[in-house]
Enzyme design. Structure first.
Site, PDB file in Angstrom:
ATOM      1  N   ASP A 109       2.737  10.446   2.967  1.00  0.00           N
ATOM      2  CA  ASP A 109       3.771  11.525   3.658  1.00  0.00           C
ATOM      3  C   ASP A 109       3.040  12.431   4.517  1.00  0.00           C
ATOM      4  OD1 ASP A 109       5.987  12.579   4.272  1.00  0.00           O
ATOM      5  OD2 ASP A 109       6.693  13.452   2.320  1.00  0.00           O
ATOM      6  N   CYS A 153      39.478  14.217  16.040  1.00  0.00           N
ATOM      7  CA  CYS A 153      39.992  15.341  17.071  1.00  0.00           C
ATOM      8  C   CYS A 153      40.627  14.650  18.197  1.00  0.00           C
ATOM      9  CB  CYS A 153      39.120  16.408  17.641  1.00  0.00           C
ATOM     10  SG  CYS A 153      39.730  17.345  18.886  1.00  0.00           S
ATOM     11  N   CYS A 200      42.029  19.997  14.716  1.00  0.00           N
ATOM     12  CA  CYS A 200      40.608  20.126  14.800  1.00  0.00           C
ATOM     13  C   CYS A 200      40.222  21.720  14.884  1.00  0.00           C
ATOM     14  CB  CYS A 200      40.582  19.668  16.600  1.00  0.00           C
ATOM     15  SG  CYS A 200      38.778  20.184  17.123  1.00  0.00           S
ATOM     16  N   CYS A 219      38.454  19.543  24.305  1.00  0.00           N
ATOM     17  CA  CYS A 219      37.861  20.015  23.045  1.00  0.00           C
ATOM     18  C   CYS A 219      36.494  20.340  23.355  1.00  0.00           C
ATOM     19  CB  CYS A 219      37.914  18.887  21.933  1.00  0.00           C
ATOM     20  SG  CYS A 219      36.911  19.537  20.323  1.00  0.00           S
ATOM     21  N   LYS A 235      11.289   2.588  -0.096  1.00  0.00           N
ATOM     22  CA  LYS A 235      10.956   4.203  -0.537  1.00  0.00           C
ATOM     23  C   LYS A 235      11.213   4.495  -2.239  1.00  0.00           C
ATOM     24  CE  LYS A 235      10.730   6.686   3.022  1.00  0.00           C
ATOM     25  NZ  LYS A 235      11.915   6.911   3.769  1.00  0.00           N
ATOM     26  N   LYS A 269       2.684   4.491   1.010  1.00  0.00           N
ATOM     27  CA  LYS A 269       3.387   5.112   2.349  1.00  0.00           C
ATOM     28  C   LYS A 269       2.963   6.664   2.255  1.00  0.00           C
ATOM     29  CE  LYS A 269       7.194   5.298   5.307  1.00  0.00           C
ATOM     30  NZ  LYS A 269       7.287   6.830   5.649  1.00  0.00           N
ATOM     31  N   TYR A 281      -4.510   2.849   8.551  1.00  0.00           N
ATOM     32  CA  TYR A 281      -3.866   1.635   8.152  1.00  0.00           C
ATOM     33  C   TYR A 281      -3.219   0.573   9.000  1.00  0.00           C
ATOM     34  CZ  TYR A 281       0.081   5.022   8.925  1.00  0.00           C
ATOM     35  OH  TYR A 281       0.804   5.874   9.613  1.00  0.00           O
ATOM     36  N   GLU A 325       0.703  -1.200  -0.002  1.00  0.00           N
ATOM     37  CA  GLU A 325       0.022  -0.008  -0.065  1.00  0.00           C
ATOM     38  C   GLU A 325       0.993   1.254  -0.034  1.00  0.00           C
ATOM     39  OE1 GLU A 325      -0.977  -1.353   3.892  1.00  0.00           O
ATOM     40  OE2 GLU A 325      -1.047   0.556   4.644  1.00  0.00           O
ATOM     41  N   CYS A 354      39.526  23.002  18.707  1.00  0.00           N
ATOM     42  CA  CYS A 354      40.528  23.249  19.548  1.00  0.00           C
ATOM     43  C   CYS A 354      41.774  23.215  19.353  1.00  0.00           C
ATOM     44  CB  CYS A 354      40.322  22.176  20.630  1.00  0.00           C
ATOM     45  SG  CYS A 354      40.763  20.320  20.275  1.00  0.00           S
TER      46      CYS A 354
HETATM   47  S1  IVH Z   1       2.352   0.847   9.108  1.00  0.00           S
HETATM   48  C1  IVH Z   1       3.976  -1.017  12.510  1.00  0.00           C
HETATM   49  N1  IVH Z   1       1.596   1.849   6.991  1.00  0.00           N
HETATM   50  O1  IVH Z   1       5.372   5.646   8.184  1.00  0.00           O
HETATM   51  C2  IVH Z   1       3.875  -0.156  11.458  1.00  0.00           C
HETATM   52  N2  IVH Z   1       2.791   3.311   8.204  1.00  0.00           N
HETATM   53  O2  IVH Z   1       8.160   5.284   8.639  1.00  0.00           O
HETATM   54  C3  IVH Z   1       3.229   1.101  11.628  1.00  0.00           C
HETATM   55  N3  IVH Z   1       3.115   5.459   7.360  1.00  0.00           N
HETATM   56  O3  IVH Z   1       5.201   6.180  11.381  1.00  0.00           O
HETATM   57  C4  IVH Z   1       2.935   1.925  10.145  1.00  0.00           C
HETATM   58  N4  IVH Z   1       1.875   5.301   5.502  1.00  0.00           N
HETATM   59  O4  IVH Z   1       3.538   7.390   9.999  1.00  0.00           O
HETATM   60  C5  IVH Z   1       2.397   2.275   7.827  1.00  0.00           C
HETATM   61  N5  IVH Z   1       0.505   2.861   5.048  1.00  0.00           N
HETATM   62  C6  IVH Z   1       1.444   3.035   6.033  1.00  0.00           C
HETATM   63  C7  IVH Z   1       1.771   4.107   6.124  1.00  0.00           C
HETATM   64  C8  IVH Z   1       2.778   4.154   7.187  1.00  0.00           C
HETATM   65  C9  IVH Z   1       2.639   6.040   6.217  1.00  0.00           C
HETATM   66  C10 IVH Z   1       3.985   6.362   8.302  1.00  0.00           C
HETATM   67  C11 IVH Z   1       3.523   6.236   9.447  1.00  0.00           C
HETATM   68  C12 IVH Z   1       4.737   5.538  10.279  1.00  0.00           C
HETATM   69  C13 IVH Z   1       5.784   5.863   9.382  1.00  0.00           C
HETATM   70  C14 IVH Z   1       7.085   5.021   9.569  1.00  0.00           C
END
Ligand code: IVH
Length: 731
Positions: free
Chosen positions: A136, A453, A435, A459, A330, A134, A242, A132, A438
């Protein structure tokens, strides 16, 4: 704040009638809140400290005369030291986790393979995942009791977040009542803002002379964290569900089933969530989502894969902050070209000289970037840590056009140089051999890419960075004493080393006069700081070891050490003995190994599962160094050090026992066996010694079994182990 009928503390409090007092208290509350916000959250003070103190005093004087008029949001009840102080805190019933990252298909393949390995699944056994987007934005945990939304909390540090319930209630995607839900249900998901809503909001902000946000995520975070819910209501926030936290009854047996159930309960779930049965399907769905990225209408920064079967998720469990059963794949980093204006050298806590690129500001993926890391001197020169050529050998010079990239939250990096734009007469960067802070010599040890250093405690840069680390969240975490305060205190000579923090009250606390007069400190915040410091005199052994900031000793290693030794006395005693043993002074790993029989303390430390030689060398070297050690002793004298909590069952048959696994395990994997043993309170060691209580030997056990026999250590096989702990290998 030059309102009509303004009254100052000196001239007017005595003359106020009740109505005027009420009005003035309201005015003061608003002005002081604005000043707090400007100072603590926006780093842009709107009045002098003297003016601020005068307002606080006036407020206190009026409250003293008209106690019954004291407001619920009275500034005298707010300390105004930490960001986010306006919200109360909520401790999550279950920790909010973050995700490990994958960048390449190969990382995803590793993820799938490691799960199979951990679970002991054959290559052809079915293993399904959800995939799914991710999102932002920022994560939020919603708690429902008997179908009623009772609280909403931000992630915070994963354990404790901010109580933003009133604000969450203004978001249309978040139902306040749900029918047919479990009695307790925590729904987790992401608050975000769509691109069109974001553009319209920024246009409105510009027109009104308000804050313009850098990107939709900042806008979402800024909007959710408004002290006034009416402002949040006016902001176009949305929510995708989610995940979940505490539950009184399971939602389903699978991740996909649970998400479908959340949809039925009235939550918005992401339509691009898909069930995938193998690696190829994951990568194909990733490509599909990436293809739609530009037209989705909201920001995503990758694809999240989760093991579908919740029973398998439970078996996989988690590492310290991330689950083993999920990963974020990512999207590739975003790129931009700009001019390198200067290279600065920063000195870190362990003395590392880190080059930082100062850039002509450039927007990379919606964020303005003006600094980037240059890693180390080899990287600047066009070589990697092993001396191999990178960037076709192009070095990086001040004045060059450089390509900047960033991936997610990661610090921006320099990827490439455009030689066609290199200015005439430019010179290769001369990396300092001393350094810059210092003046001590800065040396590179063999095999270390980093120049360090040698100034140690003299320092100032190292000292300050050490102090910042000491007060950081995973270390002493003293409320009201963050990086910025530590820096000021250091500059003014109040705190030179950690021990000084605990002497602050006795040295400077008299009448709180000195602290009170400092920028940003009022009487109440000074008193609170001393109390917060006192509270931290009681500290867990693991936190203390981590807080010392010794190279290679991260949080995990510090906790492993704490669990193994159980007390400061035993820890330091073993380090002292190890430091004087021959292995600690041997030139290389082979020589150290040969000297193990004459080095029992060294063998004990390096025998702790998860503790390697680098950690052992750093511990013995640092803690036997005279000045460092004296400083640590001064600190320890102030503390009441707590043994690590038996985070686990202490009534199991293996609690407190040291167990070693060897040979092939057939009914569970080594990693799973280790996790189970630790959950039952056992210590798992990597090698057999006189301290070993039990050896679990599978087929093919070699020298460890022989050693155990020689030492008379009890040895059992895998079935014997399962019988002992009362479980099967199937979870
Ligand atoms: S699952 C145990 N699903 O990504 C896992 N997270 O880098 C709990 N996030 O803190 C997160 N989309 O804020 C999950 N489809 C998705 C997500 C998601 C965004 C964020 C979330 C989490 C962060 C981790």
């Amino acid at each position: 704040m030059s309102g009509q009928g303004k009254t100052t503390a000196q001239d007017g409090v005595a003359e106020l009638d009740e109505a005027a007092a009420r009005a003035r208290l309201a005015e003061l509350a608003a002005v002081i809140a604005a000043a707090n916000l400007a100072y603590f959250q926006n780093d842009a003070p709107i009045m002098s400290d003297a003016a601020y103190d005068a307002l606080k005093r006036e407020n206190a004087d009026i409250e003293a005369r008209f106690a019954h008029l004291k407001r619920a949001d009275s500034p005298s009840e707010q300390i105004g030291t930490q960001p986010g102080e306006g919200f109360s805190k909520i401790t999550h019933a279950e920790r909010m986790l973050s995700l490990a990252n994958a960048f390449e298909p190969a990382d995803v393949a590793d993820f799938v393979a490691s799960i199979r390995r951990y679970l002991g699944l054959a290559d052809d056994a079915p293993l399904a995942f959800t995939a799914e987007p991710k999102i932002d934005g920022l994560s939020l945990s919603l708690r429902y009791e008997d179908g009623q939304l009772v609280s909403a909390a931000t992630r915070g540090d994963g354990e404790t977040g901010e109580n933003v319930t009133a604000n969450a209630c203004t978001i249309p995607d978040i139902p306040q009542r749900i029918a047919n839900a479990p009695a307790v249900l925590e729904v987790r998901g992401e608050v975000y803002m769509r691109h069109d809503d974001f553009a319209a909001l920024n246009a409105r902000q510009t027109a009104q002379g308000g804050k313009v946000f850098a990107n939709p995520r900042n806008a979402a975070a800024g909007s959710l964290r408004q002290l006034d819910p009416a402002i949040t209501r006016a902001r176009p926030l949305r929510f995708f569900a989610y995940a979940w936290g505490a539950l009184s009854a399971p939602l389903a047996a699978t991740q996909s089933g649970a998400i479908a159930r959340l949809g039925e309960l009235g939550f918005v779930t992401n339509p691009l969530t898909q069930l995938c049965t193998d690696l190829d399907a994951l990568l194909a769905h990733y490509a599909r989502i990436e293809g739609q990225r530009a037209t989705l209408g909201y920001d995503i920064d990758g694809v999240v894969y989760k093991v579908d079967d919740l029973a398998l998720q439970a078996r996989l469990g988690m590492r310290s902050t991330t689950p083993r059963w999920a990963i974020a794949h990512k999207f590739p980093a975003e790129l931009a070209w700009t001019r390198l204006e200067a290279i600065d050298i920063q000195v870190g806590r362990t003395g590392a000289l880190s080059p930082v690129a100062r850039l002509r500001p450039v927007t990379v993926g919606g964020v303005v970037v003006s600094n980037a890391t240059l890693h180390n001197e080899d990287y600047i020169a066009g070589r990697d840590a092993r001396g191999a050529v990178i960037r076709d050998g192009k070095d990086i010079r001040v004045g060059d056009w450089v390509q900047v990239y960033r991936a997610g939250d990661v610090i921006p990096k320099i990827a490439d140089v455009d030689l066609s734009k290199r200015p005439d007469g430019s010179q290769p960067f001369g990396f300092p051999t001393h350094c810059p802070e210092c003046g001590s010599e800065a040396l590179r040890e063999e095999g270390d890419a980093v120049r360090r250093c040698t100034g140690g405690l003299i320092c100032p840069a190292q000292a300050v960075e050490k102090l910042k680390h000491f007060v950081s969240r995973s270390a002493f975490d003293i409320e009201g004493l963050g990086a910025r305060q530590v820096e000021t205190f250091y500059t003014d000579g109040w705190i030179k080393e950690p021990a000084d923090i605990f002497a602050l009250r006795s040295r400077y606390g008299a009448g709180l006069q000195q602290l009170k007069n400092r920028e940003g400190w009022g009487e109440k915040s000074a008193a609170n700081l001393f109390d917060a410091i006192d509270e931290r005199r009681r500290i867990g052994l693991g936190r203390l070891i981590f807080a010392l900031g010794i190279r290679h000793v991260g949080e995990v290693a510090a906790n492993d050490l704490a669990r193994h030794f159980g007390s400061w006395a035993q820890f330091i005693d073993c380090i002292d003995r190890a430091a004087s043993e021959p292995a600690a002074h041997a030139p290389d790993p082979r020589a150290r190994k040969a000297l193990l029989p004459q080095s029992p303390a060294w063998a004990e430390i390096t025998g702790i599962d998860g503790i390697g030689e680098a950690v052992a060398l750093a511990l013995t070297a640092t803690l036997s160094q005279g000045a460092e050690r004296a400083s640590v002793e001064r600190l320890v004298a102030h503390l009441d050090i707590q043994a690590p909590a038996a985070r686990v069952q202490d009534d199991s048959p293996v609690a407190g026992k040291t167990v070693v696994f060897t040979g092939t395990l057939e009914r569970m994997t080594r990693a799973e066996a280790k996790a189970r043993a630790e959950a039952l309170g056992a210590k798992v060691a990597g090698s057999v010694s006189a301290k070993t209580d039990l050896l679990v030997a599978g087929p093919g056990a070699g020298s460890k079994a022989a050693k155990a026999a020689e030492l008379g250590v009890a040895t059992i096989d895998e079935d014997g182990w399962l019988a002992l702990i009362g479980g099967t290998g199937d979870g």
